[in-house]
Scaffold this active site. Structure first.
Site, short mmCIF file in Angstrom:
data_model
loop_
_atom_site.label_atom_id
_atom_site.label_comp_id
_atom_site.label_asym_id
_atom_site.label_seq_id
_atom_site.Cartn_x
_atom_site.Cartn_y
_atom_site.Cartn_z
N ARG A 93 47.88 44.71 52.55
CA ARG A 93 47.71 45.19 51.39
C ARG A 93 47.46 46.69 51.27
O ARG A 93 47.95 47.33 50.36
CB ARG A 93 46.38 44.26 50.49
N ASN A 147 48.79 35.17 45.24
CA ASN A 147 49.31 36.50 44.37
C ASN A 147 50.93 36.88 45.19
O ASN A 147 50.92 36.77 46.42
CB ASN A 147 48.66 37.57 44.02
N CYS A 169 45.36 31.84 37.76
CA CYS A 169 44.71 33.12 37.63
C CYS A 169 43.39 33.09 36.74
O CYS A 169 43.06 32.65 36.00
CB CYS A 169 45.83 34.13 36.91
N HIS A 199 49.66 38.07 34.81
CA HIS A 199 49.32 39.20 34.63
C HIS A 199 50.18 40.19 33.83
O HIS A 199 50.51 41.17 33.77
CB HIS A 199 49.31 39.91 36.17
N TYR A 252 46.08 43.82 32.75
CA TYR A 252 47.29 44.11 33.58
C TYR A 252 48.08 44.79 32.71
O TYR A 252 48.98 45.73 33.11
CB TYR A 252 47.76 43.27 34.27
P1 NAD Z 1 42.47 37.37 52.57
O1 NAD Z 1 43.18 38.64 53.22
O2 NAD Z 1 41.06 37.19 53.01
O3 NAD Z 1 43.31 36.34 53.08
C1 NAD Z 1 43.07 34.91 53.00
C2 NAD Z 1 43.20 34.22 54.28
O4 NAD Z 1 44.51 33.83 54.46
C3 NAD Z 1 42.73 35.10 55.50
O5 NAD Z 1 41.63 34.29 56.24
C4 NAD Z 1 44.16 35.20 56.32
O6 NAD Z 1 43.95 35.09 57.79
C5 NAD Z 1 44.97 33.89 55.77
N1 NAD Z 1 46.33 33.72 56.12
C6 NAD Z 1 47.05 34.75 55.96
N2 NAD Z 1 48.41 34.12 56.56
C7 NAD Z 1 48.35 32.77 56.64
C8 NAD Z 1 49.06 31.71 57.04
N3 NAD Z 1 50.41 31.98 57.23
N4 NAD Z 1 48.78 30.48 56.63
C9 NAD Z 1 47.44 30.08 56.21
N5 NAD Z 1 46.58 31.36 56.22
C10 NAD Z 1 47.04 32.51 56.30
O7 NAD Z 1 42.70 37.30 51.18
P2 NAD Z 1 41.72 37.37 49.92
O8 NAD Z 1 41.44 38.72 49.45
O9 NAD Z 1 40.73 36.47 50.13
O10 NAD Z 1 42.64 36.86 48.79
C11 NAD Z 1 43.44 35.51 49.04
C12 NAD Z 1 44.49 35.15 48.14
O11 NAD Z 1 44.19 34.99 46.85
C13 NAD Z 1 45.26 36.49 47.91
O12 NAD Z 1 46.85 35.97 47.94
C14 NAD Z 1 45.12 37.06 46.67
O13 NAD Z 1 46.20 37.83 46.11
C15 NAD Z 1 44.77 36.21 45.89
N6 NAD Z 1 43.96 35.95 44.65
C16 NAD Z 1 44.37 35.44 43.69
C17 NAD Z 1 43.90 35.73 42.51
C18 NAD Z 1 44.25 35.23 41.15
O14 NAD Z 1 44.00 35.34 39.95
N7 NAD Z 1 45.44 34.31 41.18
C19 NAD Z 1 42.68 36.42 42.22
C20 NAD Z 1 42.15 36.90 43.58
C21 NAD Z 1 42.94 36.73 44.70
C1 G6P Z 2 42.06 39.92 39.58
C2 G6P Z 2 43.31 39.12 39.56
C3 G6P Z 2 43.90 38.75 40.81
C4 G6P Z 2 43.77 39.93 41.47
C5 G6P Z 2 42.44 40.07 42.09
C6 G6P Z 2 42.33 41.59 43.04
O1 G6P Z 2 41.11 39.56 38.85
O2 G6P Z 2 43.31 37.94 38.62
O3 G6P Z 2 45.02 38.31 40.78
O4 G6P Z 2 44.69 40.16 42.65
O5 G6P Z 2 41.42 40.01 41.07
O6 G6P Z 2 40.91 41.44 43.22
P1 G6P Z 2 40.20 42.71 44.50
O7 G6P Z 2 38.78 42.49 44.32
O8 G6P Z 2 40.79 41.85 45.72
O9 G6P Z 2 41.03 44.03 44.00
MN MN Z 3 45.34 37.03 38.87
#
Ligand code: NAD
Ligand code: G6P
Ligand code: MN
Length: 432
Positions: A93, A147, A169, A199, A252
């Site tokens: 990232r 995401n 989300c 978003h 967003y």
């Molecule tokens: P992170 O960097 O901690 O990743 C989460 C875990 O995924 C890590 O422990 C990593 O080792 C693991 N991983 C990587 N490749 C993998 C694979 N092939 N199989 C299984 N595990 C694997 O990420 P984070 O900051 O905790 O965020 C997690 C996810 O959630 C991200 O994709 C982020 O974009 C998403 N997210 C979504 C929202 C939303 O609103 N939808 C909000 C926040 C975060």
């Molecule tokens: C938001 C969104 C996620 C986004 C995340 C990022 O609220 O809904 O989709 O990617 O938070 O948060 P961070 O703290 O990792 O920048």
């Molecule tokens: Mn989101």
């Protein structure tokens, strides 16, 4: 007994998920939660897995947390699969955000060039996950949080053929949680309707008598009221623009309606303290120090610094609504089916739905104005090009996606950003 498998179990968000399941145990009696990760996330997985088990052990419920690097073992007979993984972890990232910013373009985890590369890395892995699910848990629901959530959900439903998938989300959750108080109301007194893309959705709101209060809420949109996730800078929206639409945009939309201010702010932050990803890497490190404490058995407050706070409200509530056939209102990514007539029926949209045992049933929104419609169709085309490029590994199609993305400056500079990102992420882009 309900079996949950969470892919990307080593995420710092996992304690949120556990807290959400604990809160709902009586209506959602789960017996096992399998947390799956990869070698690079092993240490995180173990720390967060131990905390998750301590959280359950502090309750009267007998739930087992199992950590594994073996995805197949976790998926076997799972009832619900949740996905929250990040291919390449936060280091990937950082590159998604830094490289575009160095070219004075927005680098963000779901918007602009960085968001598209996150999709390029994620879609091949998602394909393998769905293939495993077809073999090991053909009746399971896939609840996607990874995401760019809308794009990934579209790949799963439309291209990999897994219909029992819902994308989530926290943005609508946070809006409904904090917005009502600015007009002295509770969410239960208001009727919320959302429609658009992940978003990139708008909403309108009515009170108990059916009187629209959208305009009143627009007047407060530039105030800091907690209604926008922590990761989004509150550049001012033009009230004239919003009143003319009579819709509340999501946080967003600032990247699109106040693009210059958002880009300038990102560059300023980047030069001062690094990208958001770099800052989150520090937050993550301190969170894991806290998680290591063997006496900790609840979700620590510090997790609220992450933009994704409250996502488990969506995840656990959605799972419970399916399991208990609740028929409640939730905003999720699902197949359009005519709810937004200016988008294809098989496109994935983010919309107010009723969630029941059948999954998500979108509530028809109807016609969009020319302004919203035009923007929406461009964004959907960008999403489609992104998915095609991710599936085909085709450079020309990737350039199409870059060229149609409103946040990317077209031409030579776009090509440079594309080329640089292709090089630094090579390891995670087997298709290119
Ligand atoms: P992170 O960097 O901690 O990743 C989460 C875990 O995924 C890590 O422990 C990593 O080792 C693991 N991983 C990587 N490749 C993998 C694979 N092939 N199989 C299984 N595990 C694997 O990420 P984070 O900051 O905790 O965020 C997690 C996810 O959630 C991200 O994709 C982020 O974009 C998403 N997210 C979504 C929202 C939303 O609103 N939808 C909000 C926040 C975060
Ligand atoms: C938001 C969104 C996620 C986004 C995340 C990022 O609220 O809904 O989709 O990617 O938070 O948060 P961070 O703290 O990792 O920048
Ligand atoms: Mn989101």
């Amino acid at each position: 007994a309900i079996k949950i498998a969470t892919i990307g179990g080593g995420s710092s968000y996992t304690p949120e998920l556990i807290e959400g399941f604990i809160k709902r145990y009586k209506e959602l009696p789960i017996s096992e939660i399998w947390l799956v990760d990869v070698e690079d996330g092993k240490e995180k997985l173990e720390i967060v897995g131990r905390l998750a088990q301590r959280m359950w052990d502090a309750t009267p419920y007998n739930v087992k947390v199992i950590t594994t690097l073996n995805r197949k073992e976790a998926l076997k007979d799972a009832d619900f699969v949740t996905t929250q993984f990040r291919v390449g972890l936060l280091d990937a990232r950082i590159k998604d955000e830094r490289i575009p910013l160095l070219h004075r373009m927005l680098g963000q985890e779901t918007n602009g060039a960085g968001g598209m590369f996150k999709a390029f890395r994620t879609i091949p892995v998602m394909k393998e996950i769905v293939e495993d699910m077809k073999e090991l848990c053909p009746d399971a629901w896939l609840i996607n949080f990874t995401n760019p959530s809308g794009i990934i959900t579209e790949a799963v439903i439309k291209h990999f053929g897994w219909k029992k998938c819902i994308g989530l989300c926290n943005v609508p959750v946070i809006a409904m949680m904090n917005e009502p108080k600015v007009i002295g109301k509770q969410v239960s007194e208001l009727n919320y309707q959302f429609a658009g893309l992940n978003h990139f959705h708008w909403h309108k709101v009515f009170d108990e008598d059916g009187i629209e209060v959208t305009g009143q809420l627009i007047d407060h949109i530039n105030e800091k009221n907690g209604g926008t996730p922590a990761n989004i800078y509150l550049a001012e929206f033009s009230l004239e623009l919003l009143h003319s639409m009579n819709l509340l945009p999501c946080g967003y939309h600032r990247y699109y309606y106040s693009e210059k201010e958002m880009l300038e702010h990102s560059i300023e932050e980047f030069e001062k303290g690094g990208t958001r990803a770099e800052q989150m890497k520090e937050v993550e490190a301190s969170l894991f120090e806290i998680y290591k404490n063997p006496n900790l058995n609840v979700k620590p407050e510090e997790l609220q610094k992450r933009g994704g706070a409250y996502y488990s409200e969506a995840a656990c509530e959605c799972i419970s609504a399916i399991y208990n056939n609740k028929g409640i209102h939730m905003v999720v990514s699902t197949q359009n089916n005519g709810a937004i007539p200016c988008l294809n029926s098989d496109s994935i949209i983010e919309i107010s739905c009723l969630i029941s045992a059948k999954g998500a049933t979108p509530i028809a929104w109807g016609k969009m104005g020319a302004f919203e419609k035009g923007h929406l169709q461009i964004m959907k085309a960008m999403e489609e090009c992104t998915i095609s490029a991710a599936l085909l590994g085709d450079y020309g199609v990737a350039l199409q996606a870059f060229t149609i993305n409103p946040l990317i400056q077209k031409g030579g500079e776009a090509k440079k950003v594309l080329d640089e990102l292709l090089v630094v992420h090579e390891k995670y882009l087997p298709q290119f």
